[in-house]
Design an enzyme around this catalytic site. Structure first.
Site, PDB file in Angstrom:
ATOM      1  N   CYS A 280      27.995 -25.046  38.166  1.00 35.85           N
ATOM      2  CA  CYS A 280      28.664 -25.302  39.439  1.00 35.85           C
ATOM      3  C   CYS A 280      29.991 -25.998  39.210  1.00 35.85           C
ATOM      4  O   CYS A 280      30.351 -26.339  38.090  1.00 35.85           O
ATOM      5  CB  CYS A 280      27.794 -26.182  40.318  1.00 35.85           C
ATOM      6  SG  CYS A 280      27.501 -27.785  39.573  1.00 35.85           S
TER       7      CYS A 280
ATOM      8  N   CYS B  43      30.003 -29.411  37.437  1.00 30.51           N
ATOM      9  CA  CYS B  43      29.904 -29.382  35.976  1.00 30.51           C
ATOM     10  C   CYS B  43      31.299 -29.268  35.358  1.00 30.51           C
ATOM     11  O   CYS B  43      31.604 -29.919  34.366  1.00 30.51           O
ATOM     12  CB  CYS B  43      29.068 -28.194  35.523  1.00 30.51           C
ATOM     13  SG  CYS B  43      27.426 -28.144  36.225  1.00 30.51           S
TER      14      CYS B  43
ATOM     15  N   ASP C   9       6.767  -5.086  20.371  1.00 27.60           N
ATOM     16  CA  ASP C   9       6.319  -5.899  19.266  1.00 27.60           C
ATOM     17  C   ASP C   9       5.401  -6.946  19.894  1.00 27.60           C
ATOM     18  O   ASP C   9       5.480  -7.195  21.093  1.00 27.60           O
ATOM     19  CB  ASP C   9       7.557  -6.537  18.624  1.00 27.60           C
ATOM     20  CG  ASP C   9       7.186  -7.643  17.665  1.00 27.60           C
ATOM     21  OD1 ASP C   9       6.295  -7.407  16.838  1.00 27.60           O
ATOM     22  OD2 ASP C   9       7.775  -8.721  17.756  1.00 27.60           O
TER      23      ASP C   9
ATOM     24  N   ASP D 288      11.549  -8.748  18.642  1.00 25.61           N
ATOM     25  CA  ASP D 288      12.367  -9.918  18.363  1.00 25.61           C
ATOM     26  C   ASP D 288      12.476 -10.252  16.882  1.00 25.61           C
ATOM     27  O   ASP D 288      13.378 -10.967  16.480  1.00 25.61           O
ATOM     28  CB  ASP D 288      11.825 -11.137  19.116  1.00 25.61           C
ATOM     29  CG  ASP D 288      10.578 -11.695  18.453  1.00 25.61           C
ATOM     30  OD1 ASP D 288       9.771 -10.877  17.971  1.00 25.61           O
ATOM     31  OD2 ASP D 288      10.427 -12.914  18.415  1.00 25.61           O
TER      32      ASP D 288
END
Lengths: 51, 762
Positions: free
Chosen positions: B30, B33, B438, B620
């Protein structure tokens, strides 16, 4: 013939206005005003720098 | 950690002698930040300017040379609660940037010219019906030429260059008919103007360029955006290593800076940052990211460990081996090369349409000219008609049909937590008919979870708070359950054994059974070989907490929804059959194989392809990388190994599997819209071409037909926004990236670091 005389200055004026818009856009592009569109959208929100 | 970090490789010198660094920042969600980071950094001594690019999530900091160590800047951002990772902009990215700006400039010039020429043309069209004199019409035509010729010469460059490149390599692409059409139209218009004719085609030529550039720019935007986020992710995942200096001191360096022969320290709980041979220490390493095997392997001096494994118990000193000399990594690399080469380059829908289109257009135009000549028309009339055919068939709508859909679909996917690595991934995901999963880290969560059933909540809370002081992966699983996230003061971690602290005056211990002084405990109930156990004892009470791999929370629902959408489900795992069988039965799939090597995974994927299927691979591990490259299209979770991510076509964020389903749903819809758009373009041509061949196309008709078809396909593309996330059937993840990374637990930067597998940094 009167109608054509009007064109002699109206056409250059129209072209000049268009060119101004084009130059303005190219300038804003070059100065990085489109680099962070999302950022600019949220940066105007906080108003704590007014006080 | 107090040791020094060496970031000097990322610092650039500006021409006026200042220093400059670009950092990829995460957790920014936002406006507050942005302010917090920028003003926080401005307070640091020597910092001249800090500017956060919110779109790209990148921060550039300039400071007076040597006034401050870049590591302090990174530390300051982390103290503010955000993650910051040094980032080296790739050269290809700078080139993309330049190209995007060039396209935008061309677009602006073409837009300006189109507006002004159209202004003049409309006057001529309306004047032709009334009493406009020939002199006025010629003046307007010459003015149009004055605007259109230089504008076309500038704005047409992208097409002229691409057409020239294609012709030189003896090929035809879409840009060849575009270039021929535009230049012929301009030349003919000049000739017609000079001979005082009633029609000139300056407006058609320049408007054609304008619409085509719109499509080109949208296409470029998608590719650039995917590239930027892929590069940010790469830097978020870039790992750091503790290297011993010549004088034996520890320095934190980026893992990329390691050279063969370097000695590095890997502490318990850290990820191994490079392939190497152990020279001192012994430990157990979790290689689930490398091989898919979930049981830790014990290693000692002389053993080889691979980048990506997690060090479980003891500190290890490694000698870094030459890249790829490890047998496993070597094999993976070799398989990868082969898989990438063998991968039959799927031809993109747009290119396929383009290849079909160009010859047809040229043939039609030529036949028109010949036909009119045979029918007895003059050479001039025949050529004018042929050029009108070229102009009217130029693929305006065709050029917008696919990029416009891609832009909208990419945005949809991004909001669902899917980031594309490859621009054409959408088409390939839509075509997939088999999904290959996987197991470890893909169907299951990347980190093991504690099974807290039957454990006293009060005791668990104490164990969890104590676990906060440990870096051990098993302890991290327990620490997730802490409600009060404050570590006990004075907690001491004994590497390889456990962690202890004084709680309410009595010593509490969390760690191995031996460490807690209870000897070997027998696992309660039926022996569960999949789980590891961690023991907690405090004031005479003992808890044994099983920790095991668990399925992602929505794995069953998502796989069922995928099956319901006609996708076949296959599970290929490198893990033991005993660990894979229960998962497969939970997912109701018969098609599962366990204990596969990377080569066997490729073979399985290739077999599916040989059967005529189009596999979508989700994986992964490092062992999945070749299979990911071999599959038609691939998706990886954000926690995947480095090399694997680089070869995946898309990445998904968060703990849920729902983004995979969402990707399939959005991609299929996008493909449907692309096809509809192509159909619209074809219908337009079917209507317009006969009119052009018969010689009835005036510039007015060309202008109306072109704009109408372009607007129609753009509006149709926008329909992709209309699907609600609820369509995906299972739980949805309408979260932004920062939210996903931050909501997991604890402080944002820490949680984020954990969720992207950054155990080496903290």
């Amino acid at each position: 013939m009167r109608v054509v005389n009007v064109l002699i200055y109206l056409v250059p004026v129209a072209l000049a206005l268009g060119l101004m818009g084009l130059v303005a856009f190219l300038w804003s592009l070059k100065s990085g005003q489109y680099d962070d569109l999302d950022g600019d959208a949220v940066r105007i929100l906080p108003d704590d720098d007014i006080s | 950690m107090a040791e020094t970090i060496d970031l000097s490789t990322f610092v650039e010198r500006t021409p006026d002698g200042d220093s400059h660094i670009t950092l990829a920042v995460e957790g920014v969600g936002c406006a507050a930040c942005i302010r917090k980071i920028e003003s926080g950094l401005a307070k640091l001594p020597g910092v001249i300017d800090a500017r956060l690019n919110f779109t790209q999530k990148r921060l550039t900091v300039d400071w007076r040379a040597d006034a401050i160590d870049p590591a302090r800047i990174v530390k300051a951002i982390q103290d503010l609660g955000y993650g910051a990772y040094p980032f080296a902009p790739a050269r290809s990215e700078a080139a993309e940037d330049r190209r995007a700006k060039q396209l935008l400039r061309c677009l602006a010039v073409a837009g300006f010219a189109a507006m002004n020429v159209m202004l003049l043309s409309i006057s001529v069209w309306s004047g032709n019906g009334t009493d406009m004199t020939q002199e006025t019409r010629d003046l307007f035509h010459w003015l149009s030429a004055l605007i259109a010729l230089p504008a076309a010469a500038y704005a047409g460059q992208p097409f002229f260059q691409s057409a020239w490149l294609a012709l030189r390599s003896r090929q035809l692409n879409m840009d060849v008919p575009i270039t021929i059409g535009v230049s012929l139209a301009l030349c003919l218009s000049v000739y017609e103007t000079a001979s005082h004719a009633a029609h000139a085609y300056f407006d058609s030529a320049i408007m054609l360029l304008f619409f085509l550039l719109c499509g080109r720019y949208l296409d470029q935007m998608v590719r650039r955006r995917t590239k930027i986020f892929a590069a940010n992710l790469a830097s978020l995942k870039a790992e750091f290593a503790h290297r011993f200096d010549a004088d034996g001191e520890l320095v934190r360096v980026p893992a990329d800076a390691l050279r063969p022969g370097d000695r590095v320290l890997v502490r318990p709980g850290e990820r191994v940052c490079a392939d190497g041979t152990i020279i001192a220490g012994s430990s157990a390493v979790d290689e689930s990211l490398v091989t898919g095997e979930t049981a830790p392997r014990s290693v000692g001096a002389g053993a080889t460990v691979y980048a990506g494994s997690i060090n479980f118990s003891g500190a290890l000193t490694l000698r870094v081996d030459a890249a790829g000399s490890g047998t496993l990594v070597d094999e993976v690399e070799r398989l990868l090369d082969k898989a990438t080469q063998a991968k039959s380059r799927t031809v993109r829908l747009a290119d396929r349409a383009g290849r079909l289109y160009a010859p047809v257009v040229h043939a039609t135009a030529a036949l028109t000219a010949v036909g009119w000549l045979l029918a007895g028309a003059s050479l001039h009339d025949a050529i004018v008609t042929a050029i009108a055919v070229l102009i009217i068939t130029c693929p305006c709508a065709l050029a917008l049909a696919i990029p416009a859909v891609q832009v909208v679909a990419t945005g949809q996917l991004f909001r669902a937590g899917v980031i594309l690595n490859a621009g054409d991934a959408i088409e390939r995901i839509a075509e997939a008919d088999t999904v290959v999963f996987d197991k470890t880290g893909t169907l299951t969560l990347p980190e093991p979870r504690a099974d807290t059933a039957g454990i006293d909540p009060d005791l668990l809370e104490r164990a969890a708070r104590l676990a906060l002081s440990s870096r051990h992966p098993l302890a991290a699983a327990v620490a997730r359950h802490a409600r009060e996230r404050i570590p006990y003061p004075g907690a001491v971690e004994e590497p390889g054994a456990g962690v202890r602290a004084l709680i309410d005056g009595a010593e509490a211990r969390l760690g191995s059974a031996n460490f807690c002084g209870v000897g070997e405990l027998t696992p309660p109930g039926d022996a569960d070989t999949d789980a590891s156990y961690i023991v907690f004892c405090h004031a005479g009470r003992i808890a044994q907490i099983p920790i095991r791999q668990v399925l992602r929370p929505d794995a069953v629902a998502v796989t069922q929804a995928l099956t319901a959408r006609g996708l076949d489900l296959v599970v290929l795992s490198g893990d033991r059959p005993a660990a894979v069988r229960p998962v497969a039965s939970q997912l109701h799939t018969e098609k599962w194989r366990a204990g596969l090597t990377p080569a066997a995974k490729i073979a399985a994927v290739e077999r599916l392809k040989a059967e005529g299927r189009r596999p979508l691979m989700v994986g992964d591990g490092l062992n999945d990388a070749p299979a990911l490259a071999a599959a038609d299209v691939s998706i990886s979770p954000i926690t995947a190994a480095h090399l694997t991510q680089a070869h995946a076509d898309a990445l998904f964020l968060g703990e849920r599997l729902a983004p995979v389903l969402r990707a399939v749903v959005v991609a299929r819809q996008a493909r449907r819209l692309m096809k509809q758009n192509l159909a619209l373009a074809v219908i337009y041509n079917a209507l317009a071409v006969p009119i052009a061949i018969l010689g009835f196309v005036t510039p007015l008709i060309a202008a109306v037909a072109m704009s109408a078809s372009s607007i129609l396909v753009t509006l149709n593309a926008l329909r992709a926004r209309l699907t609600t996330p609820g369509d995906s059937g299972a739980g949805t993840v309408a979260v932004q990236i920062p939210a996903t990374l931050r909501d997991q637990a604890g402080t944002p930067s820490k949680a984020a670091a954990k969720s992207v597998g950054l155990e080496c940094v903290s």
